[in-house]
Scaffold this active site. Structure first.
Site, PDB file in Angstrom:
ATOM      1  N   ASN A 153     -16.572  -7.584  31.838  1.00  0.00           N
ATOM      2  CA  ASN A 153     -17.116  -6.949  30.642  1.00  0.00           C
ATOM      3  C   ASN A 153     -17.275  -5.476  30.995  1.00  0.00           C
ATOM      4  O   ASN A 153     -18.206  -5.095  31.678  1.00  0.00           O
ATOM      5  CB  ASN A 153     -18.467  -7.575  30.283  1.00  0.00           C
ATOM      6  CG  ASN A 153     -19.175  -6.810  29.184  1.00  0.00           C
ATOM      7  OD1 ASN A 153     -18.570  -5.995  28.484  1.00  0.00           O
ATOM      8  ND2 ASN A 153     -20.471  -7.058  29.015  1.00  0.00           N
ATOM      9  N   TRP A 154     -16.336  -4.692  30.527  1.00  0.00           N
ATOM     10  CA  TRP A 154     -16.302  -3.282  30.941  1.00  0.00           C
ATOM     11  C   TRP A 154     -17.354  -2.431  30.240  1.00  0.00           C
ATOM     12  O   TRP A 154     -17.582  -1.293  30.623  1.00  0.00           O
ATOM     13  CB  TRP A 154     -14.905  -2.703  30.687  1.00  0.00           C
ATOM     14  CG  TRP A 154     -13.845  -3.213  31.611  1.00  0.00           C
ATOM     15  CD1 TRP A 154     -13.887  -4.340  32.405  1.00  0.00           C
ATOM     16  CD2 TRP A 154     -12.573  -2.605  31.866  1.00  0.00           C
ATOM     17  NE1 TRP A 154     -12.725  -4.466  33.114  1.00  0.00           N
ATOM     18  CE2 TRP A 154     -11.895  -3.412  32.795  1.00  0.00           C
ATOM     19  CE3 TRP A 154     -11.940  -1.469  31.367  1.00  0.00           C
ATOM     20  CZ2 TRP A 154     -10.606  -3.106  33.265  1.00  0.00           C
ATOM     21  CZ3 TRP A 154     -10.659  -1.164  31.828  1.00  0.00           C
ATOM     22  CH2 TRP A 154     -10.011  -1.977  32.776  1.00  0.00           C
ATOM     23  N   LYS A 155     -17.943  -2.973  29.177  1.00  0.00           N
ATOM     24  CA  LYS A 155     -18.962  -2.237  28.403  1.00  0.00           C
ATOM     25  C   LYS A 155     -18.386  -0.896  27.921  1.00  0.00           C
ATOM     26  O   LYS A 155     -17.203  -0.827  27.609  1.00  0.00           O
ATOM     27  CB  LYS A 155     -20.233  -2.068  29.233  1.00  0.00           C
ATOM     28  CG  LYS A 155     -20.687  -3.411  29.828  1.00  0.00           C
ATOM     29  CD  LYS A 155     -22.060  -3.411  30.400  1.00  0.00           C
ATOM     30  CE  LYS A 155     -22.400  -4.790  30.920  1.00  0.00           C
ATOM     31  NZ  LYS A 155     -23.756  -4.907  31.400  1.00  0.00           N
ATOM     32  N   HIS A 196     -23.650 -10.388  23.209  1.00  0.00           N
ATOM     33  CA  HIS A 196     -24.125  -9.848  24.490  1.00  0.00           C
ATOM     34  C   HIS A 196     -25.543  -9.296  24.311  1.00  0.00           C
ATOM     35  O   HIS A 196     -25.875  -8.746  23.260  1.00  0.00           O
ATOM     36  CB  HIS A 196     -23.178  -8.742  24.975  1.00  0.00           C
ATOM     37  CG  HIS A 196     -23.483  -8.338  26.375  1.00  0.00           C
ATOM     38  ND1 HIS A 196     -24.474  -7.439  26.668  1.00  0.00           N
ATOM     39  CD2 HIS A 196     -22.968  -8.747  27.555  1.00  0.00           C
ATOM     40  CE1 HIS A 196     -24.546  -7.302  27.991  1.00  0.00           C
ATOM     41  NE2 HIS A 196     -23.645  -8.088  28.550  1.00  0.00           N
ATOM     42  N   GLU A 219     -26.922  -6.706  25.272  1.00  0.00           N
ATOM     43  CA  GLU A 219     -27.014  -5.282  24.911  1.00  0.00           C
ATOM     44  C   GLU A 219     -26.811  -5.097  23.405  1.00  0.00           C
ATOM     45  O   GLU A 219     -27.391  -4.198  22.800  1.00  0.00           O
ATOM     46  CB  GLU A 219     -25.998  -4.463  25.734  1.00  0.00           C
ATOM     47  CG  GLU A 219     -26.476  -4.316  27.177  1.00  0.00           C
ATOM     48  CD  GLU A 219     -25.376  -4.204  28.207  1.00  0.00           C
ATOM     49  OE1 GLU A 219     -24.223  -3.923  27.851  1.00  0.00           O
ATOM     50  OE2 GLU A 219     -25.681  -4.428  29.396  1.00  0.00           O
ATOM     51  N   GLU A 231     -26.569 -15.344  30.532  1.00  0.00           N
ATOM     52  CA  GLU A 231     -26.876 -14.058  31.145  1.00  0.00           C
ATOM     53  C   GLU A 231     -28.362 -13.745  31.004  1.00  0.00           C
ATOM     54  O   GLU A 231     -28.798 -13.249  29.943  1.00  0.00           O
ATOM     55  CB  GLU A 231     -26.061 -12.951  30.474  1.00  0.00           C
ATOM     56  CG  GLU A 231     -24.569 -13.137  30.629  1.00  0.00           C
ATOM     57  CD  GLU A 231     -23.834 -11.797  30.585  1.00  0.00           C
ATOM     58  OE1 GLU A 231     -23.064 -11.544  31.503  1.00  0.00           O
ATOM     59  OE2 GLU A 231     -24.062 -11.007  29.648  1.00  0.00           O
ATOM     60  N   GLY A 265     -27.230  -5.699  35.104  1.00  0.00           N
ATOM     61  CA  GLY A 265     -27.170  -4.300  35.515  1.00  0.00           C
ATOM     62  C   GLY A 265     -28.358  -3.849  36.346  1.00  0.00           C
ATOM     63  O   GLY A 265     -28.553  -2.660  36.578  1.00  0.00           O
ATOM     64  N   SER A 281     -25.422  -9.212  37.347  1.00  0.00           N
ATOM     65  CA  SER A 281     -25.308  -8.721  38.728  1.00  0.00           C
ATOM     66  C   SER A 281     -24.526  -9.668  39.640  1.00  0.00           C
ATOM     67  O   SER A 281     -24.804  -9.748  40.836  1.00  0.00           O
ATOM     68  CB  SER A 281     -26.683  -8.419  39.319  1.00  0.00           C
ATOM     69  OG  SER A 281     -27.339  -7.425  38.543  1.00  0.00           O
ATOM     70  N   GLY A 333     -20.120  -7.411  34.867  1.00  0.00           N
ATOM     71  CA  GLY A 333     -20.220  -6.053  34.357  1.00  0.00           C
ATOM     72  C   GLY A 333     -19.804  -5.048  35.420  1.00  0.00           C
ATOM     73  O   GLY A 333     -18.620  -4.782  35.634  1.00  0.00           O
ATOM     74  N   GLY A 334     -20.781  -4.495  36.101  1.00  0.00           N
ATOM     75  CA  GLY A 334     -20.544  -3.422  37.076  1.00  0.00           C
ATOM     76  C   GLY A 334     -19.422  -3.707  38.066  1.00  0.00           C
ATOM     77  O   GLY A 334     -18.548  -2.853  38.302  1.00  0.00           O
TER      78      GLY A 334
HETATM   79  P1  PGA Z   1     -23.679  -6.819  35.299  1.00  0.00           P
HETATM   80  O1  PGA Z   1     -23.383  -7.099  33.763  1.00  0.00           O
HETATM   81  O2  PGA Z   1     -22.697  -7.655  36.094  1.00  0.00           O
HETATM   82  O3  PGA Z   1     -23.452  -5.344  35.474  1.00  0.00           O
HETATM   83  O4  PGA Z   1     -25.090  -7.230  35.557  1.00  0.00           O
HETATM   84  C1  PGA Z   1     -23.066  -8.392  33.320  1.00  0.00           C
HETATM   85  C2  PGA Z   1     -22.913  -8.390  31.817  1.00  0.00           C
HETATM   86  O5  PGA Z   1     -23.661  -7.660  31.149  1.00  0.00           O
HETATM   87  O6  PGA Z   1     -22.049  -9.080  31.261  1.00  0.00           O
END
Ligand code: PGA
Length: 255
Positions: A13-15, A98, A100, A170, A176, A216, A237-238
């Site tokens: 998930n590149w956001k 998601h 966010e 999640e 994050g 994470s 994500g990251g």
């Molecule tokens: P993260 O993000 O791996 O940076 O914690 C995961 C996500 O939001 O899908």
């Protein structure tokens, strides 16, 4: 993971990261590193990067997804993108719900359900995100909350359509933040989600449902998390923005 019963899936998930040029370069770096994966590999990228991402992954085992879609087919929704538009590009996946989106853009369980419905109607596979806030975990309502999110999101989704759904657990406090849920915590809630599927649909549907963990997940903890029976993959994500780290997670899911 239980690969006898269900698919292992690692999705990035590149956001809101990467320009088209950066997308091309990252995917070109990732592709050879994951070519022998024994799991599905997906990269969900910003809308403006989709064409580049699709082109850059032609002939590879990487599938491309979007990070959201609107529930209407078309209309006066400035700034939104419909599921039909995404499907017409040849996309196969979309992330819905998601945290966010829920936290910063007013997404609710009801709109998550509407978007899920629209994505399925357009023929897309959905990575459906659920998860609790830290205070909800501390209040001891994680299982009820995640069960409720799952049930509302899947309202009106048939058992047959469930084959196009991947659920990503999640925990919001782990996204994050560098704070990963322990492998046992992740497994426990993934199992709760599976039980919800068994209750609402049936055991066969639950057994074959891919339930990912996200929050994470990285090259250092993927082995342990994916070693749990109810954790069938990850939404990353990251670590998805660093080719070697993402490839190491894919490798852990390929065992
Ligand atoms: P993260 O993000 O791996 O940076 O914690 C995961 C996500 O939001 O899908």
């Amino acid at each position: 993971m239980n690969k006898q019963l269900r698919k292992a899936i690692i999705a990035g998930n590149w956001k809101m990261n990467k320009t088209p040029a950066e997308t091309k370069s990252l995917l070109t770096e990732i592709a050879p590193l994951v070519k022998d994966a024994d799991c599905d590999v997906i990269a969900c990228v910003p809308y403006v990067d989709l064409t580049t991402a699709i082109d850059a992954t032609q002939g590879t085992n990487i599938k491309i997804g979007a990070e959201n879609c609107h529930w209407a087919e078309s209309g006066a929704f400035t700034g939104e993108i419909s599921a039909k538009m995404l499907a017409s590009m040849g996309l196969e996946y979309v992330i819905i719900g998601h945290s966010e989106r829920r936290q910063y853009f007013g997404e609710t369980d009801v709109t998550v359900n509407k978007r899920t419905r629209a994505a399925l109607d357009a023929g897309l596979n959905v990575i459906l995100c659920v998860g609790e806030l830290l205070e909800q975990r501390e209040q001891g309502v994680t299982a009820e909350l995640v069960a409720m999110q799952t049930k509302i999101a899947l309202n009106g989704v048939s058992k047959d359509e469930l084959k196009k759904i991947i659920i990503a657990y999640e925990p919001v406090w782990a996204i994050g933040t560098g704070k990963t849920a322990t492998a046992d915590q992740a497994n426990e809630v993934c199992a709760v989600i599976r039980k919800v599927i068994a209750d609402v649909y049936d055991k066969a549907a639950a057994d074959t449902m891919t339930v990912q963990y996200g929050g994470s997940m990285n090259d250092g903890n993927a082995d342990e998390l994916l070693g749990k029976p109810d954790v069938d993959g990850g939404l990353i994500g990251g670590a998805a923005l660093v080719a070697e780290k993402f490839a190491a997670i894919v490798k852990a899911a390929s065992k």
